[in-house]
Design an enzyme around this catalytic site. Sequence first.
Site, mmCIF file in Angstrom:
data_model
loop_
_atom_site.group_PDB
_atom_site.id
_atom_site.type_symbol
_atom_site.label_atom_id
_atom_site.label_comp_id
_atom_site.label_asym_id
_atom_site.label_seq_id
_atom_site.Cartn_x
_atom_site.Cartn_y
_atom_site.Cartn_z
ATOM 1 N N GLY A 178 6.230 12.269 1.018
ATOM 2 C CA GLY A 178 5.198 11.397 1.554
ATOM 3 C C GLY A 178 5.767 10.132 2.144
ATOM 4 N N ARG A 214 1.001 7.622 -7.689
ATOM 5 C CA ARG A 214 -0.006 6.639 -7.256
ATOM 6 C C ARG A 214 -1.317 6.739 -8.019
ATOM 7 N NH1 ARG A 214 1.293 4.765 -2.160
ATOM 8 N NH2 ARG A 214 -0.821 4.470 -1.398
ATOM 9 N N THR A 274 -7.058 18.054 -3.135
ATOM 10 C CA THR A 274 -6.295 17.155 -4.006
ATOM 11 C C THR A 274 -7.093 16.864 -5.265
ATOM 12 O OG1 THR A 274 -5.170 16.184 -2.119
ATOM 13 C CG2 THR A 274 -5.207 14.867 -4.127
ATOM 14 N N LYS A 325 -3.687 20.679 -4.889
ATOM 15 C CA LYS A 325 -2.585 19.705 -4.884
ATOM 16 C C LYS A 325 -2.771 18.757 -6.066
ATOM 17 C CE LYS A 325 -0.396 16.219 -1.883
ATOM 18 N NZ LYS A 325 -0.809 14.905 -2.366
ATOM 19 N N SER A 373 -4.288 14.157 5.993
ATOM 20 C CA SER A 373 -5.186 13.547 5.002
ATOM 21 C C SER A 373 -6.632 13.506 5.510
ATOM 22 C CB SER A 373 -4.713 12.121 4.715
ATOM 23 O OG SER A 373 -5.691 11.430 3.976
ATOM 24 N N ASP A 426 6.123 18.132 -4.485
ATOM 25 C CA ASP A 426 6.498 16.876 -3.823
ATOM 26 C C ASP A 426 6.679 15.803 -4.879
ATOM 27 O OD1 ASP A 426 4.088 15.516 -4.500
ATOM 28 O OD2 ASP A 426 3.097 16.129 -2.670
ATOM 29 N N GLY A 427 7.176 14.638 -4.438
ATOM 30 C CA GLY A 427 7.378 13.509 -5.345
ATOM 31 C C GLY A 427 8.849 13.178 -5.524
ATOM 32 N N GLY A 428 9.278 12.077 -4.918
ATOM 33 C CA GLY A 428 10.642 11.594 -5.132
ATOM 34 C C GLY A 428 11.724 12.317 -4.360
ATOM 35 N N ILE A 429 11.325 13.163 -3.427
ATOM 36 C CA ILE A 429 12.325 13.890 -2.629
ATOM 37 C C ILE A 429 12.931 12.926 -1.606
ATOM 38 C CG2 ILE A 429 12.618 15.722 -0.899
ATOM 39 C CD1 ILE A 429 12.062 16.865 -3.667
ATOM 40 N N TYR A 440 -10.244 15.362 0.375
ATOM 41 C CA TYR A 440 -10.895 14.516 -0.619
ATOM 42 C C TYR A 440 -12.367 14.817 -0.418
ATOM 43 C CZ TYR A 440 -6.760 11.494 -1.341
ATOM 44 O OH TYR A 440 -5.540 10.984 -1.652
ATOM 45 N N TYR A 491 0.836 -1.208 0.000
ATOM 46 C CA TYR A 491 0.000 0.000 0.000
ATOM 47 C C TYR A 491 0.875 1.265 0.000
ATOM 48 C CZ TYR A 491 -2.440 3.772 2.389
ATOM 49 O OH TYR A 491 -2.913 4.996 2.742
ATOM 50 N N HIS A 508 0.872 12.818 -6.896
ATOM 51 C CA HIS A 508 0.436 11.887 -5.851
ATOM 52 C C HIS A 508 1.495 10.805 -5.625
ATOM 53 C CE1 HIS A 508 -3.578 11.610 -3.826
ATOM 54 N NE2 HIS A 508 -3.017 10.535 -3.317
ATOM 55 N N PRO A 550 0.310 15.035 3.085
ATOM 56 C CA PRO A 550 -0.738 14.188 3.665
ATOM 57 C C PRO A 550 -0.549 12.738 3.225
ATOM 58 C CG PRO A 550 -1.589 15.447 1.795
ATOM 59 C CD PRO A 550 -0.192 15.936 2.037
HETATM 60 C C1 LIG Z 1 0.604 5.744 1.453
HETATM 61 C C2 LIG Z 1 0.297 7.068 0.855
HETATM 62 C C3 LIG Z 1 -0.894 7.676 1.131
HETATM 63 C C4 LIG Z 1 -1.188 8.929 0.586
HETATM 64 N N1 LIG Z 1 -2.354 9.543 0.927
HETATM 65 C C5 LIG Z 1 -2.628 10.761 0.434
HETATM 66 C C6 LIG Z 1 -3.804 11.444 0.820
HETATM 67 O O1 LIG Z 1 -4.583 10.966 1.630
HETATM 68 N N2 LIG Z 1 -4.046 12.666 0.257
HETATM 69 C C7 LIG Z 1 -3.197 13.232 -0.657
HETATM 70 O O2 LIG Z 1 -3.450 14.330 -1.144
HETATM 71 N N3 LIG Z 1 -2.048 12.612 -1.002
HETATM 72 C C8 LIG Z 1 -1.745 11.406 -0.488
HETATM 73 N N4 LIG Z 1 -0.576 10.798 -0.831
HETATM 74 C C9 LIG Z 1 0.370 11.494 -1.715
HETATM 75 C C10 LIG Z 1 1.338 12.332 -0.891
HETATM 76 O O3 LIG Z 1 0.675 13.390 -0.272
HETATM 77 C C11 LIG Z 1 2.470 12.909 -1.773
HETATM 78 O O4 LIG Z 1 1.906 13.634 -2.834
HETATM 79 C C12 LIG Z 1 3.397 11.842 -2.320
HETATM 80 O O5 LIG Z 1 3.562 10.795 -1.402
HETATM 81 C C13 LIG Z 1 4.754 12.461 -2.632
HETATM 82 O O6 LIG Z 1 5.600 11.520 -3.202
HETATM 83 P P1 LIG Z 1 6.696 10.689 -2.362
HETATM 84 O O7 LIG Z 1 5.975 9.637 -1.636
HETATM 85 O O8 LIG Z 1 7.591 10.166 -3.437
HETATM 86 O O9 LIG Z 1 7.401 11.641 -1.440
HETATM 87 C C14 LIG Z 1 -0.261 9.568 -0.275
HETATM 88 C C15 LIG Z 1 0.959 8.954 -0.542
HETATM 89 C C16 LIG Z 1 1.258 7.724 0.028
HETATM 90 C C17 LIG Z 1 2.586 7.110 -0.249
#
Ligand SMILES: Cc1cc2nc3c(=O)[nH]c(=O)nc-3n(C[C@H](O)[C@H](O)[C@H](O)COP(=O)(O)O)c2cc1C
Length: 422
Positions: A372, A321, A218, A294, A169, A349-352, A192, A87, A318, A140
């Site tokens: 995240g 995801r 988001t 976002k 979140s 964000d993403g990949g930091i 959400y 997950y 995201h 989040p």
């Molecule tokens: C397990 C998980 C749950 C997440 N849940 C949410 C969420 O509830 N709301 C949201 O806007 N983003 C959610 N995200 C996305 C993160 O906010 C973020 O955009 C993302 O994890 C950044 O990338 P990184 O994991 O590579 O740092 C989630 C990410 C993960 C890994």
Amino acid sequence: MTLVRPVSSSVENRRRFLRYLALSPALASPLLIESSLGKAFASNWAARTFDGSDSGVESIKSADQALNVMEFEELARKALPPAHFGYLATGVDDDATVRLNHEAYQHIEIRSRRLIDVKQLDSSVELLGTKWETPIFLCPVSSMRVFDPEGEVAVARAAANKHHLQMLSTVAGTSIEDVTKARGAPVWQQLYPTNDWAITRAIIKRAEAAGSPVLVFTVDHMDNANNETQSRGSRLDDRDCSACHEKGFPGYVRGKPALEGLDISKVTALYDPSFTWDYVKRLKDATTMKVVLKGIVTREDTEIALEHGVDGIVVSNHGGRGEETLRPTIECLPEVVAAAKGKIPVLVDGGIRRGTDIFKALALGATAVGFGRPQAWGLAAFGQSGVEAVLTILRAELEKIMRQAGTPSIRHITRSFIIPGV
Ligand SMILES: Cc1cc2nc3c(=O)[nH]c(=O)nc-3n(C[C@H](O)[C@H](O)[C@H](O)COP(=O)(O)O)c2cc1C
């Protein structure tokens, strides 16, 4: 603006090769990762299998012994049941966007300057009227209690001790009231909206009452992604999970504190695919909080967001995801920054995974930089102290490169300190 500049054919070939490596699902296999090439370019992903035997992290007994953020990923994989690790790790289809989000930072070089007084560093930033010690924020992440029983409360305590902005979140495992108490200050409420306006309104009013100054809507996740790694993890997990959550959407939202006491009989999804920009206006009219979007990744949407009075943007996919676009967020950032014209903050964000990644994002115009998965890795490995260690490492790495590159404050980190597209 594009990150890709004219390059020599050998550099271009190398870039293509690196991209090929990042895209190749086979590279997630421990066998190939054992090869030196795989190790050099995919080491961060070495821990992404469920039965990985290579490690080097067994000797880590407390969070402060970890050398970098990636070591927490391997510890988390060992600590979590396959369904929970799946997950957390999952992307979409082949998880290539997840890999590319981080890998793209390897194509940006830093141009260090010398003989600049960097004895006193100031890594503070101002974000929507609040001053923060660092530009590093906690994204989040839903259902954090699957990583540690204290979940979002542990994250909030870590954020409080280390002075970071935390976004919460909608589908957190802990209520905004409890998280705000643990944080000792308001958090930003992620939204959400669901497909039922009555629920949206209730979430907004509760966040306002808890003192949340910003609503983070988001817009990049439609609830229907092909999260294969997550499914594979579930398939490998033979535990009976029904005591904690039921299968399917109603089972997922049931028991989430943000929806507690609400009539969720009409809720069929966290996001309604019929939403348009009118919905942003509706949100703006319904709340006193600032509204940040976002998941924006284009110039066009940034311009429309400005027309709709949006207060800020998080450039995000995201964490790979929601869709397999193969477009890393760091490559989206420049066009969003250009379109925002300095009128609103642009977060990314993403990949930091490194302080240098944060430095590069700031150089490309980000106001603040979030992550995240690493918070969940730290949490799964060592609870609150794991999250604190992740924050400490990233801040220390950022401050190291600020010193090395000759940038005494965040505003000194400009485009001239990087060479993108290598
Ligand atoms: C397990 C998980 C749950 C997440 N849940 C949410 C969420 O509830 N709301 C949201 O806007 N983003 C959610 N995200 C996305 C993160 O906010 C973020 O955009 C993302 O994890 C950044 O990338 P990184 O994991 O590579 O740092 C989630 C990410 C993960 C890994």
